[in-house]
Design a protein around this motif. Structure first.
Motif, PDB file in Angstrom:
ATOM      1  N   GLN A 132       0.630  -1.145   0.075  1.00  0.00           N
ATOM      2  CA  GLN A 132       0.027   0.039   0.003  1.00  0.00           C
ATOM      3  C   GLN A 132       1.009   1.267   0.156  1.00  0.00           C
ATOM      4  OE1 GLN A 132      -3.462  -0.017  -0.222  1.00  0.00           O
ATOM      5  NE2 GLN A 132      -2.991  -2.316  -0.697  1.00  0.00           N
ATOM      6  N   VAL A 133       0.796   2.063  -1.034  1.00  0.00           N
ATOM      7  CA  VAL A 133       1.458   3.364  -1.111  1.00  0.00           C
ATOM      8  C   VAL A 133       0.444   4.478  -1.079  1.00  0.00           C
ATOM      9  CG1 VAL A 133       3.365   2.354  -2.408  1.00  0.00           C
ATOM     10  CG2 VAL A 133       1.560   3.141  -3.617  1.00  0.00           C
ATOM     11  N   VAL A 139      -4.326   6.371  -1.222  1.00  0.00           N
ATOM     12  CA  VAL A 139      -3.999   5.132  -1.012  1.00  0.00           C
ATOM     13  C   VAL A 139      -4.103   3.982  -1.664  1.00  0.00           C
ATOM     14  CG1 VAL A 139      -3.518   3.585   1.139  1.00  0.00           C
ATOM     15  CG2 VAL A 139      -3.302   5.947   1.670  1.00  0.00           C
ATOM     16  N   ILE A 140      -3.231   3.111  -2.351  1.00  0.00           N
ATOM     17  CA  ILE A 140      -3.566   2.516  -3.394  1.00  0.00           C
ATOM     18  C   ILE A 140      -2.571   1.198  -3.133  1.00  0.00           C
ATOM     19  CG2 ILE A 140      -3.213   3.320  -5.246  1.00  0.00           C
ATOM     20  CD1 ILE A 140      -5.637   2.281  -6.678  1.00  0.00           C
ATOM     21  N   ILE A 182       4.750   9.073  -6.344  1.00  0.00           N
ATOM     22  CA  ILE A 182       4.341   8.043  -5.086  1.00  0.00           C
ATOM     23  C   ILE A 182       5.223   8.447  -4.112  1.00  0.00           C
ATOM     24  CG2 ILE A 182       4.377   5.594  -4.619  1.00  0.00           C
ATOM     25  CD1 ILE A 182       3.788   5.211  -7.502  1.00  0.00           C
ATOM     26  N   LEU A 183       4.897   8.433  -2.780  1.00  0.00           N
ATOM     27  CA  LEU A 183       5.820   8.895  -1.699  1.00  0.00           C
ATOM     28  C   LEU A 183       6.784   7.641  -1.510  1.00  0.00           C
ATOM     29  CD1 LEU A 183       3.476  10.116   1.186  1.00  0.00           C
ATOM     30  CD2 LEU A 183       4.710  11.419  -0.511  1.00  0.00           C
ATOM     31  N   ASP A 184       7.961   7.930  -1.110  1.00  0.00           N
ATOM     32  CA  ASP A 184       8.928   6.632  -0.891  1.00  0.00           C
ATOM     33  C   ASP A 184       8.391   6.026   0.186  1.00  0.00           C
ATOM     34  OD1 ASP A 184      10.332   7.608  -3.049  1.00  0.00           O
ATOM     35  OD2 ASP A 184      11.600   9.032  -1.729  1.00  0.00           O
ATOM     36  N   THR A 185       7.843   6.384   1.185  1.00  0.00           N
ATOM     37  CA  THR A 185       7.629   5.637   2.225  1.00  0.00           C
ATOM     38  C   THR A 185       6.501   4.541   2.109  1.00  0.00           C
ATOM     39  OG1 THR A 185       6.292   7.431   3.366  1.00  0.00           O
ATOM     40  CG2 THR A 185       8.508   7.117   3.793  1.00  0.00           C
TER      41      THR A 185
END
Ligand code: GLN
Length: 253
Positions: A122-123, A186-187, A204-207
């Motif tokens: 999930q990112v 969030v997907i 897309i966030l790195d975390t």
């Protein structure tokens, strides 16, 4: 009167001919392979999406086809909303669900899962200029999710229902992000990559938020099918078919 009888006779002949034709058709149908009906939500690239020819393709479609081939069955794919898939398999409307579906304890109460065949993460998708830098910044933000997905469940648990807006699929959630209705989406990571590629100004966030496993779902009343599918999937894993299908759709980083 003669004419009338002639007409009746002619009609009878037509009807009996039609009946023969029908019988023939049924006989051929009986020789056909049994059907394996798969439910999915074909808005989840690269696992399932509609191609330019209007056909449902992707990782899940190909794995399901390979499984059906091994079982001597004919694959039929039914496209439906993500959050009706598990009910559909429980009710017998479909035999199996392949939908980038995450294995979790809650779902295990209602369906059986096959062996797992892929990993999902999930990112968080944000606009390129967003102030959201990590998952911790999601507090108090409006989060777009696909209804009924694990992303929906985690966000509702972690950030509260008022901060979560549900959409029927990822494309709709991303459209809402583009027009400012939500601050992030969030997907799962692979669809996230597809959506970011297809839409300007997103990243897309790195975390990473949560890592999970994908498997097919089958009715608890159909252990026989679960066993057969698992055996087929074990073989397709062992001979490299599943890896090949994954590699075809997922570019190495
Ligand atoms: N992996 C997520 C879930 O199972 C999302 C799947 C999907 O949207 N097709 O909830």
């Amino acid at each position: 009167m003669k004419k009338f009888f002639a007409l009746v006779l002619a009609l009878l002949m037509v009807v009996s001919l039609a009946a023969c034709g029908g019988a023939e058709k049924t006989a051929t149908a009986n020789e056909e392979k049994p059907e394996l009906v798969m439910g999915t939500n074909a808005a989840f690239p690269p696992y399932e999406f509609v191609d330019d020819n209007g056909e449902i393709v992707g990782i899940d479609a190909e794995i399901a086809k390979a499984v059906a081939d091994k079982l001597g069955m004919k694959l039929t794919i039914k496209d439906m909303e993500f959050d009706s898939l598990l009910t559909a398999v429980q009710s017998g409307a479909v035999d199996i669900v392949f939908a980038g579906l995450t294995v979790n304890e809650e779902r295990k109460q209602s369906v059986d899962f096959s062996i797992t065949y892929a990993t999902g993460v999930q990112v968080v998708i944000v606009p390129e200029d967003s102030k959201i830098k990590t998952v911790d910044d999601l507090e108090g933000k409006m989060i777009g999710v696909q209804a009924g997905t694990t992303g929906d469940i985690y966000c509702t648990d972690d950030y509260g229902q008022d901060n979560v807006k549900q959409f029927n699929n990822g494309a709709l959630a991303v459209a809402a992000l583009q027009n400012g209705q939500v601050d992030c989406v969030v997907i799962d990571n692979e669809p996230a990559k597809s959506f970011v590629e297809a839409n300007d100004g997103l990243k897309i966030l790195d975390t990473e938020y949560v890592t999970e496993d994908y498997a097919a779902a089958i009715s608890k009343d159909n252990k026989e099918l679960t066993d057969k599918v698992n055996k087929a999937m074990e073989e397709l894993k062992a001979d490299g078919t599943i890896d090949e299908i994954l590699a075809k759709y997922i570019k190495a980083e």
